[in-house]
Structure formats: structure tokens, C-alpha cells
Design an enzyme around this catalytic site. Structure first.
Site, mmCIF file in Angstrom:
data_model
loop_
_atom_site.group_PDB
_atom_site.id
_atom_site.type_symbol
_atom_site.label_atom_id
_atom_site.label_comp_id
_atom_site.label_asym_id
_atom_site.label_seq_id
_atom_site.Cartn_x
_atom_site.Cartn_y
_atom_site.Cartn_z
ATOM 1 N N GLU A 42 -5.789 -8.021 -1.306
ATOM 2 C CA GLU A 42 -6.411 -8.100 0.014
ATOM 3 C C GLU A 42 -7.902 -7.900 -0.132
ATOM 4 O O GLU A 42 -8.375 -6.773 -0.268
ATOM 5 C CB GLU A 42 -5.844 -7.023 0.961
ATOM 6 C CG GLU A 42 -4.406 -7.233 1.317
ATOM 7 C CD GLU A 42 -3.904 -6.264 2.390
ATOM 8 O OE1 GLU A 42 -4.738 -5.578 3.029
ATOM 9 O OE2 GLU A 42 -2.676 -6.183 2.570
ATOM 10 N N GLU A 96 0.845 -1.202 0.000
ATOM 11 C CA GLU A 96 0.000 0.000 0.000
ATOM 12 C C GLU A 96 0.880 1.252 0.000
ATOM 13 O O GLU A 96 0.675 2.173 0.790
ATOM 14 C CB GLU A 96 -0.969 -0.030 1.188
ATOM 15 C CG GLU A 96 -1.949 -1.184 1.096
ATOM 16 C CD GLU A 96 -3.085 -1.133 2.111
ATOM 17 O OE1 GLU A 96 -2.897 -0.543 3.194
ATOM 18 O OE2 GLU A 96 -4.156 -1.690 1.815
#
Ligand SMILES: *[C@@H]1O[C@H](CO)[C@@H](O)[C@H](O)[C@H]1NC(C)=O
Ligand SMILES: *[C@@H]1O[C@H](CO)[C@@H](O)[C@H](O)[C@H]1NC(C)=O
Ligand SMILES: *[C@@H]1O[C@H](CO)[C@@H](O)[C@H](O)[C@H]1NC(C)=O
Length: 653
Positions: A273, A197
Site C-alpha cells: 500500500e 496489517e
């Protein structure tokens, strides 16, 4: 009629047992090429596939249970297991490494190659997310705390020279180990994720991402490299020339996948995810995600269709001092600090204890429906039963002053952070508690202590060995003196004049922030400590790390006092006798106040009455036949017994 049904039944059985394994399906004609993302579908060794993966963090599940959890994943119909790599555990001191059997505190969890091989034996591919930053609601996002000793000149998650020196040294150790287990070398790893991220940092330092990739290539990594970001961040966290961008999200599935497709036309789609649940913070209420939500969003991904990794398949446990924290203020001063619980149950497909949840059966059904490649699956493994052990009475105790007398120490003029203590071969203190002691104080009555800035994270003040700061029992107590919430906090130390007094400040580290702010020093470091507005100099600091060998060798235990006394943090010890093979259980701590539980020397978990977590999962591999030592470090008011239950309890106070 009867015989026809019989024949059809027999045929189905034959067909099922004739199905190839996952590896047979993809590799029976030899291995010629790894995972390719150069077209709109993933192609592995000449065959198209969707990746159906689930996250299991090897460092959150006892080694003895790896095969059980991995087989349950395969039995659900997945074809890959995903794990992060925990740098802070493997490089437990600067330049010292443990990949299992290396003698560090988490050593038994660190047999990384065994985990990868077990996945392959259980017919799964492996996705490695090697960071170096992993977030993961894990202590400091997976960073070792010794990097903080470099101070202002080091800046994480950028191409900063000081940071990259540590990263290079680490990747030069880690990558050759992983390289051996790549798919094209006959191993299980089909994909590596770089960073995590990254768009959230806002740095957009492409040199950094390029440098990470180069370190991997130089160490023999040849499989597909990807990054993972929220699709609404665009390509800010990736470098599309070098990485396939995957997406992290749990809702608005079509929109997010459409966006991902638009960002990388003609390339495969993968959700790295898909959040099957969520995690808990101390002082807030327990979070779950409903089965309906899960089914709707997960099936929308499968139907799109896209590849997907279930984050988490099993969350497991952030053992000991290893849970992470958030800082809602995104500064480095602890202003918006919010620590996470040790249970990382995550409301996932398997519970923290390995039990199947209704999400497991739903996912198994959906995968059977959407996966077009039929391979042989194992039967779902039997459950592991749990045991109500008899309550353990505390028999021995050791007050804080006796712990301090046996702890590593460090002299300093003004208080410094625990990381900056000169202990652990120059790596400083990572976890646990640190005590700041000042002797020989003459205190006029009503002397006022002031700690400049914010304490990281909570402090107990003792004068001549007796606690004078308030009890931290309920969430509302976080607004009182002694917590990170109070800036420039003050406390009256004494109502009568004292001569030659001793002041102890016991600071508890609740876990470093795992995303968003990076100067995560612990202890007292934001300013001076003053009494009646005069800065106090010349301190002795003591590290209470509760390392296994230290705790197991503590001396001067006394019989437990018959009067419940909460005037000093105290270590208590009792014995759990187990006949035969140990079973899983939960330690129930709601009757205690705040501290840590240590089982046979291993720091199992923090506990805090404020909740929501009131029970600590205690897996059988941490117990043994015969006598087990249950040690509790209680900061405030103890109970007389430790109790065991077989289901988790969530309550807030
Ligand atoms: C101390 O650290 C160095 C690396 O920085 C390492 O080579 C050495 O083995 C360590 N010593 C001990 C006693 O762990
Ligand atoms: C997907 O999950 C989100 C958040 O958990 C939830 O609000 C939403 O209702 C779910 N989506 C659908 C289409 O049900
Ligand atoms: C703490 O208090 C000081 C002085 O009262 C102030 O200057 C500072 O901005 C405060 N810091 C934080 C992070 O709240």
C-alpha cells in the site's frame, strides 16, 4: 531531412505495435511456474519483473465500469490490479452466498470471477487480498455482522474456534473459486495476501496465520502468499517462514524499504500500500494529498527500486451503508467513534467518477521512465461525461410510523443490538436503522429518559410520533443528546402529563469500525433504557434496512405536505425522467439535513449536512431510460427538491 524523420517515425511506430502484450511477454513459451520470491527479485515464469499494481475494489465500482477503470490502469503502465475481497457482501447471511446474481442487495457488484477475467483480458495480473479481515475503510473491515451474534466467546483475528469456524466455512467456499484463476492454471492471479496489517492487533497469533494459510493450501491455492504491515512493526504481523512480508507506507521511502530489506534479506521488496491519497470522516474537513507529495514518494519507491501497489488507483464509493469507521479510543464502547464518508474518492489517480487526475498523468510518466520491460499499452480511454439532470421535486411522502408498520419486528424484554434481532434467517440486522418502541406509557410531566451507556450511533426520540430530541445538523451538534459522544444520556420527554403514550427510539447505524475494536454492535445494547430512573421492559424492535424489495413495495404513500415539517423522520419520493441513455451525475444534498438517498430501490449513500461530503456520486448504471425513483429518507428537516451537479462539492457545517 523530411524523409529521414518520416522513416524514424515509422520505425518507432512499428516497434511500438510489435511490442508483446504483458501476457505474451511472460507466457509465450508456456506456463511453467508462478511468482517466486525466493531471491532478491520477483521471478514470474522464469522472467524477472517488478510488480506495478493499482488497487480497484470491484465492490466500490459499478460492474459496467470495471473494464473502463481496469483499462485506464493498464494504460497508465501498470501490470497488475489489486483488490480486496469483501466477505460481508458475498456471505450476506450466515451460510448464504452471492458471487453475482444471487439476489443480495449488492449482487451486481459481486461477479468476482468476471472482474478477474476482465483484468486478464485487459492484460493485467491480479493480486488478491482475501482477508478474511480487510480493513479498507469498509464496513466492519469486511466482516459480516452475523459473527457478532456469537458474543463474548468469539474473538476475531485469532485462532479462536468460533471465529475460525466462520472463516473456514467462508474460505472453503471462496478459495476454490479463486483457485481456478491462478496464474499457473492459466488465470490472472499471481499473489494472495493473507490477513491485513496484522501487526496492528498486537496479537502475534502465528497459529492463526498458519491456519489461514493451511485453509488456502487445502483449497488448491498454489501462488505466492504474502502479508502486509508497516515496516516499523517489524515481523510482528507475519510468519517469515511462510509469507513474503510486504510494506504499507507513504513516506520515508528509503528508510522503510531499507528496513523491509533488513527484515527479509535476499528477498524481493514490495510496497503493498503506497497511499496515493487519504479518506474523509464525517464532521472533519476534506483530505487530499498534493501532487508533489505523491510524485516524490512514488518515484522514490520506483527508483529504489521496489515493486509497488498504488492504494488506491481509484477509490470509488462505499455505497449504501458500507462505509467504515474508526474508534480513536480503541475500545468496544463507541467512545472514540468516527465514521467515514461514503465517498472513497481517496484523492487517488482516478477520481471517484473515473476522471483522470494530475496524479494519473504523473504516474504514467514515472512508470514509463522506470519500468524496464516494454510491453504494449492501450490508449487512455475517453472520459465518461456527466449530466446536469433537472431538479426533482418531492411528490410523495411516508412518515416513520408508516415505515414501522411495514417493517420486520422482534419482541424483547430489554433493548438488544440490531445484530441480535431474530430476523434475516437467524443472521440479525446488519445495516440501516432500528426502532425501539414502547407503548402504553403514563408519563408525569417532565419525565426523564435515560439511555445507559452509549447509543450506537445516533438516536432520535419520538413521543406519540413527534420528535422531542434535538436536530443533528452541524458537527457541533454531535455534543448534544442523541449521539455516540454522550454517555448515559438523558432527555426530558414531555412538558405536560401524558397517558398511554408511545415512545420510539430510532437508532441510526453509521457504519462499523473497520480496525481496532471488534465488538461493533449497533443500536442500544450497553445497558437499560430508563424513565424517571425505572428500567423499561417489553419493547418491540423494528428493522428499517431499506432492502430493495422492501422499499420498492412500500404502501400508503401520501401526497407531499405543503408545509415543511421536521417533527418526524420521513421518506420522500420524486421522479427523474431520463430521455435516452443515462449519464453519470452527482446528487447534491447540502440543502437537506441527514439521511440516505435511494435510487430505484438501491441505497446509494448516506448524506449529512455536517459534511465534508455534500454530493453523492450517482453512476449511470444505477439509472435507466425513462422514469427513475429518487427516494430520500430524511431524519430531520427536508428540502423540497433533489438537485444534481456534475462536480463533487465539499463543505463543512
Ligand atoms: C437460511 O440459512 C441456511 C444456512 O444457515 C441456508 O441453508 C438456507 O438456505 C437459508 N434460508 C433462506 C430462506 O435463505
Ligand atoms: C512523502 O509524503 C509525506 C506524507 O504525505 C510528506 O510529508 C513527504 O514530504 C513526502 N516525502 C517527500 C520525500 O517528499
Ligand atoms: C459511562 O458512565 C458510567 C456511569 O456514569 C461510567 O461508569 C462509565 O465508565 C462510563 N462509560 C464510558 C465508556 O464512558
Amino acid at each position: 531531412m523530411f524523409s529521414l524523420i518520416f522513416v524514424v517515425g515509422l520505425l518507432t511506430q512499428l516497434v511500438a505495435s510489435d511490442l508483446p502484450t504483458n501476457y505474451e511477454y511472460f507466457t509465450s513459451n508456456g506456463i511453467h511456474s508462478g511468482l517466486s520470491a525466493d531471491q532478491s527479485e520477483f521471478i514470474l515464469n522464469g522472467k524477472t519483473l517488478k510488480i506495478y499494481s493499482g488497487a480497484i475494489h470491484y465492490f466500490r465500482v459499478p460492474r459496467a465500469y470495471w473494464r473502463d477503470r481496469i483499462r485506464k490502469l493498464r494504460a497508465a503502465g501498470c501490470n497488475a490490479v489489486e483488490t480486496y475481497i469483501a466477505w460481508n457482501l458475498h456471505e450476506y447471511e450466515s451460510g448464504s452466498y452471492d458471487f453475482g446474481g444471487g439476489g443480495s442487495e449488492m449482487s451486481d457488484f459481486l461477479y468476482l470471477e468476471e472482474f478477474i477475467k476482465t483484468a486478464q483480458e485487459e492484460d493485467l495480473f491480479v493480486i488478491i487480498r482475501s482477508g478474511p479481515f480487510i480493513c479498507a475503510e469498509f464496513e466492519f473491515g469486511g466482516y459480516p455482522s452475523f459473527i457478532l451474534r456469537d458474543g463474548e466467546k468469539l474473538w476475531v483475528r485469532t485462532n479462536n474456534e468460533y471465529y475460525m469456524n466462520y472463516v473456514s466455512r467462508w474460505f472453503n467456499v471462496l478459495m476454490p473459486i479463486l483457485a481456478k484463476h491462478q496464474f499457473t492454471k492459466g488465470g490472472a492471479i499471481i499473489m494472495f495476501q493473507v490477513e491485513n496489517e496484522y501487526a496492528l492487533t498486537g496479537y502475534q497469533d502465528h497459529n492463526y496465520l498458519w491456519h489461514l494459510r493451511q485453509l488456502m493450501l487445502d483449497n488448491g491455492i498454489v501462488e505466492l502468499l504474502v502479508t502486509a504491515d508497516n515496516p516499523w512493526k517489524g515481523t510482528a504481523g507475519t510468519y517469515t517462514e511462510y509469507f513474503l512480508m510486504t510494506g504499507n507506507f507513504d513516506s520515508d521511502v528509503e528508510k522503510n524499504l531499507d528496513d523491509l530489506k533488513a527484515l527479509q534479506p535476499g528477498r524481493p521488496l514490495m510496497v503493498m500500500e503506497y497511499w496515493s491519497g487519504w479518506f474523509d470522516y464525517w464532521s472533519r474537513s476534506h483530505t487530499t494529498k498534493t501532487l508533489d507529495n505523491f510524485k516524490t514518494n512514488y518515484s522514490a519507491i520506483l527508483a529504489y527500486p521496489a515493486s509497488v501497489n498504488l492504494y488506491m488507483f481509484i477509490g470509488g464509493t462505499s455505497f449504501g451503508f458500507l462505509s467504515g469507521a474508526q474508534n480513536l479510543a480503541f475500545d468496544d464502547l463507541n467512545t472514540g467513534f468516527l465514521p467515514m464518508t461514503n465517498s472513497y474518492d481517496y484523492s487517488a489517480l482516478l477520481a471517484e467518477n473515473g476522471d483522470y487526475t494530475d496524479k494519473y498523468w504523473a504516474a504514467k510518466e514515472l512508470l514509463a521512465q522506470y519500468n524496464t520491460i516494454q510491453t504494449k499499452l492501450p490508449d487512455t480511454p475517453e472520459l465518461i461525461s456527466r449530466v446536469y439532470y433537472p431538479w426533482v421535486s418531492m411528490e410523495k411522502q411516508l412518515e416513520l410510523s408508516y415505515l414501522i408498520a411495514q417493517a420486520p419486528s422482534f419482541q424483547t424484554s430489554s433493548p438488544v443490538s440490531m445484530e441480535n434481532m431474530d430476523i434475516n434467517n437467524g443472521s440479525g440486522q446488519s445495516y440501516g436503522y432500528v426502532v425501539y418502541r414502547k407503548r402504553g406509557l403514563n408519563l408525569p410531566k417532565n419525565s426523564v429518559l435515560k439511555i445507559e451507556g452509549r447509543v450506537c450511533d445516533t438516536v432520535i426520540v419520538l413521543v406519540n410520533g413527534k420528535r422531542v430530541s434535538p436536530v443533528l445538523e452541524k458537527a457541533a451538534d454531535l455534543n448534544n443528546f442523541g449521539t455516540w459522544r454522550v454517555n448515559d444520556s438523558t432527555l426530558v420527554l414531555n412538558s405536560e402529563e401524558l397517558v398511554d403514550a408511545q415512545l420510539d427510539l430510532l437508532v441510526s447505524n453509521w457504519g462499523r469500525v473497520n480496525v481496532g475494536a471488534y465488538r461493533q454492535y449497533k443500536g442500544i445494547w450497553q445497558g437499560d433504557v430508563l424513565i424517571n430512573d425505572e428500567p423499561i421492559y417489553s419493547w418491540i424492535m423494528y428493522a428499517l434496512e431499506f432492502k430493495q424489495s422492501w422499499t420498492n413495495n412500500l404502501k400508503y404513500w401520501q401526497d407531499v405536505s405543503s408545509v415543511v415539517d421536521n417533527s418526524s423522520p420521513t421518506l420522500y419520493k420524486g421522479y427523474l425522467w431520463i430521455d435516452g441513455t443515462p449519464g453519470d451525475t452527482y446528487v447534491y444534498m447540502e440543502e437537506w439535513t441527514k439521511g440516505v438517498v435511494i435510487v430505484n430501490g438501491f441505497v446509494l449513500s448516506r448524506y449529512s449536512k455536517m459534511g465534508p461530503q455534500q454530493t453523492l456520486y450517482l453512476p449511470a448504471p444505477l439509472l435507466k431510460e425513462g422514469q427513475n425513483e429518487i427516494v430520500v429518507f430524511e431524519e430531520f428537516t427536508p428540502a423540497t427538491q433533489v438537485k444534481f451537479v456534475i462536480e463533487p462539492v465539499y463543505n463543512n457545517h
